[in-house]
Design a protein around this motif. Structure first.
Motif, PDB file in Angstrom:
ATOM      1  N   GLN A 233       1.207  -5.906  -1.715  1.00  0.00           N
ATOM      2  CA  GLN A 233       1.901  -5.922  -2.763  1.00  0.00           C
ATOM      3  C   GLN A 233       3.141  -6.920  -2.500  1.00  0.00           C
ATOM      4  OE1 GLN A 233       5.242  -3.925  -3.735  1.00  0.00           O
ATOM      5  NE2 GLN A 233       5.374  -2.905  -1.990  1.00  0.00           N
ATOM      6  N   VAL A 234       3.303  -7.749  -4.050  1.00  0.00           N
ATOM      7  CA  VAL A 234       4.484  -8.645  -3.888  1.00  0.00           C
ATOM      8  C   VAL A 234       5.118  -8.379  -4.884  1.00  0.00           C
ATOM      9  CG1 VAL A 234       4.755 -11.226  -3.559  1.00  0.00           C
ATOM     10  CG2 VAL A 234       2.812 -10.546  -2.583  1.00  0.00           C
ATOM     11  N   GLN A 235       6.510  -8.575  -4.491  1.00  0.00           N
ATOM     12  CA  GLN A 235       7.718  -8.322  -5.627  1.00  0.00           C
ATOM     13  C   GLN A 235       8.549  -9.625  -5.428  1.00  0.00           C
ATOM     14  OE1 GLN A 235       9.797  -4.441  -5.234  1.00  0.00           O
ATOM     15  NE2 GLN A 235       8.095  -3.619  -4.647  1.00  0.00           N
ATOM     16  N   ILE A 236       8.625 -10.087  -6.747  1.00  0.00           N
ATOM     17  CA  ILE A 236       9.668 -11.331  -6.834  1.00  0.00           C
ATOM     18  C   ILE A 236      10.611 -11.028  -7.889  1.00  0.00           C
ATOM     19  CG2 ILE A 236       9.593 -13.773  -7.656  1.00  0.00           C
ATOM     20  CD1 ILE A 236       6.577 -13.968  -7.165  1.00  0.00           C
ATOM     21  N   THR A 237      11.850 -11.141  -7.471  1.00  0.00           N
ATOM     22  CA  THR A 237      12.900 -10.606  -8.340  1.00  0.00           C
ATOM     23  C   THR A 237      14.033 -11.580  -8.504  1.00  0.00           C
ATOM     24  OG1 THR A 237      12.939  -8.324  -7.157  1.00  0.00           O
ATOM     25  CG2 THR A 237      14.828  -8.744  -8.162  1.00  0.00           C
ATOM     26  N   MET A 238      14.636 -11.740  -9.804  1.00  0.00           N
ATOM     27  CA  MET A 238      15.832 -12.521  -9.845  1.00  0.00           C
ATOM     28  C   MET A 238      16.773 -11.414 -10.763  1.00  0.00           C
ATOM     29  SD  MET A 238      16.384 -16.005 -12.273  1.00  0.00           S
ATOM     30  CE  MET A 238      17.993 -16.539 -12.543  1.00  0.00           C
ATOM     31  N   ALA A 239      17.729 -11.057 -10.054  1.00  0.00           N
ATOM     32  CA  ALA A 239      18.563 -10.056 -10.698  1.00  0.00           C
ATOM     33  C   ALA A 239      20.002 -10.752 -10.698  1.00  0.00           C
ATOM     34  CB  ALA A 239      18.582  -8.973  -9.710  1.00  0.00           C
ATOM     35  N   GLU A 240      20.503 -10.678 -11.993  1.00  0.00           N
ATOM     36  CA  GLU A 240      22.137 -11.150 -11.937  1.00  0.00           C
ATOM     37  C   GLU A 240      22.948  -9.930 -12.484  1.00  0.00           C
ATOM     38  OE1 GLU A 240      21.935 -15.028 -14.514  1.00  0.00           O
ATOM     39  OE2 GLU A 240      20.472 -13.894 -15.218  1.00  0.00           O
TER      40      GLU A 240
END
Length: 511
Positions: A233-240
């Motif tokens: 699996q691959v997780q791509i995150t952009m959290a602010e």
């Protein structure tokens, strides 16, 4: 032994040891009164000049609906540079820039103002030696793109003569769905050739995003395991960790999926999953990214493999904060999401069966952008369960911001006489390994525009392929009539996002 005679596939044919200095040119900024211009664009221009990457024959023109003279705009630039520039202030550099600063007042549909702009550019071409080379940066709401581009054509500001060039720079969002993206491309391409259109995605200018290519293709260590045989699996995150601030007029009706997933995160997916290009010029990079995006598809069951939410009132950073619908300018009936998570599958041999999970949100636990590859467990472990109780899956994490670097997670033996395995991290931080600081993304991208160097800019094919992935999800959400699920400010998002991964046997990584 390394064969030094073989060419480095990551090195441009030009000698990268020499600085890339832009040629004589004018940068025209439409929308100079906005936050993007004052906090990012104007400081980036100064930083480029301070690094010696802009020539003496450079000029900066601001265009806005303000009753300003040249000196008034110059003061705005000065204040923005003082407040936000990355490099130290130099009076000598400032004076060099100051002589080339001009301002043109007017509305976007004002013919007289565009004639004034035409005269201003002609004066700069003569006095500053800018040679008829003009870049038009549209830091404006998308609804004005067609008007401004049409005015540039009407007043002869988009024509190319001989070696002279005119280029247009467009800020995201590139439309709000596939149909509007196609219409935007039709409008722009009717005035400027595709080679003169630069679509800005500032994430692609970040040094660590470019280093994703170096990590993958300059190291034989990773290539054999970069596929579905080893990655599960691959997780791509952009959290602010912030809310929408004063951007209600822009954000409401757009939401996290359109604002971040369609451009930033799908571009990160393409860079993560693409095949090795035959070279690193713009055409080859675009070709490989387009192949991946063409093979990517939204989930079959959108209800089960997407999630959306919006932040509720609560506490963040030790302060009490409003919920999204309580923010100034937001309707209590708004259906806009501030958190979105989707699953994307890629139908090709390398990635078949590997889910890519993309998530973006505001008012989350911390600010972080990363790409995390989770590896399958070893097929056989010659250890007792008690010896590996804390042993999870191996992972490779590429951190885009704020702590740029790479982390590898693996099992190691705990010191002692017994065989006890525990998860450990091996960490690489760019800031600790390289003495020179990384330029801001907009420095790199503005310089590339002035150089006419397009590798980091998505073309309209990539934009349309991204909308093809996202459109079915957005339409399904709209048709369902179900509002976004509230989540606590300072948390990691709505419960439905955790349930989404749990159905596949995974959990979200906690950065």
């Amino acid at each position: 032994m390394i064969d030094s005679s073989r060419p480095n596939p990551l090195r441009d044919p030009r000698d990268r040891r020499l600085p890339r200095i832009a040629g004589p040119s004018v940068l025209v900024l439409f929308g100079v009164t906005g936050d993007l211009a004052t906090k990012k664009l104007l400081p980036a221009v100064y930083d480029l000049a301070n690094r010696g990457l802009l020539p003496p024959g450079f000029a900066l023109v601001g265009y806005a609906r303000r009753d300003w003279e040249n000196q008034d705009f110059a003061q705005v630039v000065h204040d923005a540079v003082k407040a936000h520039a990355r490099t130290p202030f130099s009076e000598e550099v400032w004076q060099q820039l100051l002589h080339g600063i001009r301002f043109v007042p007017g509305a976007f549909d004002d013919d007289e103002a565009f004639e004034n702009l035409r005269s201003t550019l002609a004066e700069l071409d003569e006095s500053r030696g800018t040679g008829g080379n003009h870049a038009y940066y549209l830091s404006i709401p998308p609804r004005w793109f067609e008007t401004v581009v049409g005015q540039l054509r009407k007043h002869g500001l988009a024509e190319t003569r001989g070696e002279q060039w005119n280029r247009v720079i467009i800020e995201k969002p590139f439309g709000h769905d596939l149909e509007s993206a196609r219409e935007l491309n039709r409008v722009v391409s009717s005035v400027f050739p595709s080679s003169s259109v630069f679509r800005i995605d500032h994430y692609l200018g970040k040094e660590t995003v470019q280093n994703m290519l170096a990590l993958r293709f300059a190291n034989q260590l990773f290539d054999p395991i970069w596929n579905n045989h080893y990655i599960d699996q691959v997780q791509i995150t952009m959290a602010e960790d912030i809310g929408i601030g004063g951007r209600a007029g822009y954000y409401d009706g757009i939401g996290a999926a359109r604002d971040v997933i369609q451009n930033h995160l799908l571009q990160l997916l393409a860079l993560t999953a693409m095949e090795e290009p035959t070279s690193f010029d713009a055409k080859q990079l675009r070709t490989e990214k387009q192949k991946v995006l063409a093979a990517a598809r939204p989930p079959h069951d959108i209800d089960l493999h997407t999630a959306r939410g919006r932040y509720a009132a609560g506490w963040a950073g030790g302060e009490k904060v409003n919920g999204y619908v309580d923010e100034p300018g937001i309707s209590p009936d708004s259906m806009t999401e501030t958190y979105a998570a989707i699953r994307v599958d890629i139908d090709n041999r390398r990635w078949a069966g590997v889910p890519f999970y993309l998530r973006a949100g505001k008012r989350l636990a911390r600010r972080v952008t990363e790409v995390a590859l989770g590896f399958k467990r070893a097929p056989h472990l010659p250890f007792d369960n008690t010896e590996t109780a804390e042993l999870g899956s191996n992972a490779l994490v590429m951190r885009i911001q704020p702590d740029e670097g790479v982390t590898m997670r693996f099992g190691a033996k705990v010191p002692g006489t017994q065989m006890e395995i525990r998860q450990v991290n091996m960490d690489f931080a760019y800031g600790e390994s390289f003495t020179e600081s990384s330029p801001e993304a907009y420095e790199r991208l503005i310089l590339d525009v002035l150089l006419g160097d397009p590798p980091l800019f998505p073309q309209h094919e990539e934009v349309e392929l991204s909308w093809k992935i996202l459109d079915p999800i957005l339409q399904h959400w709209e048709n369902s009539g179900v509002p976004p699920q509230d989540y606590a400010s300072g948390s990691w998002g709505p419960r439905t996002a955790d349930e989404m991964l749990a159905r596949d046997g995974f959990t979200w990584r906690r950065p």
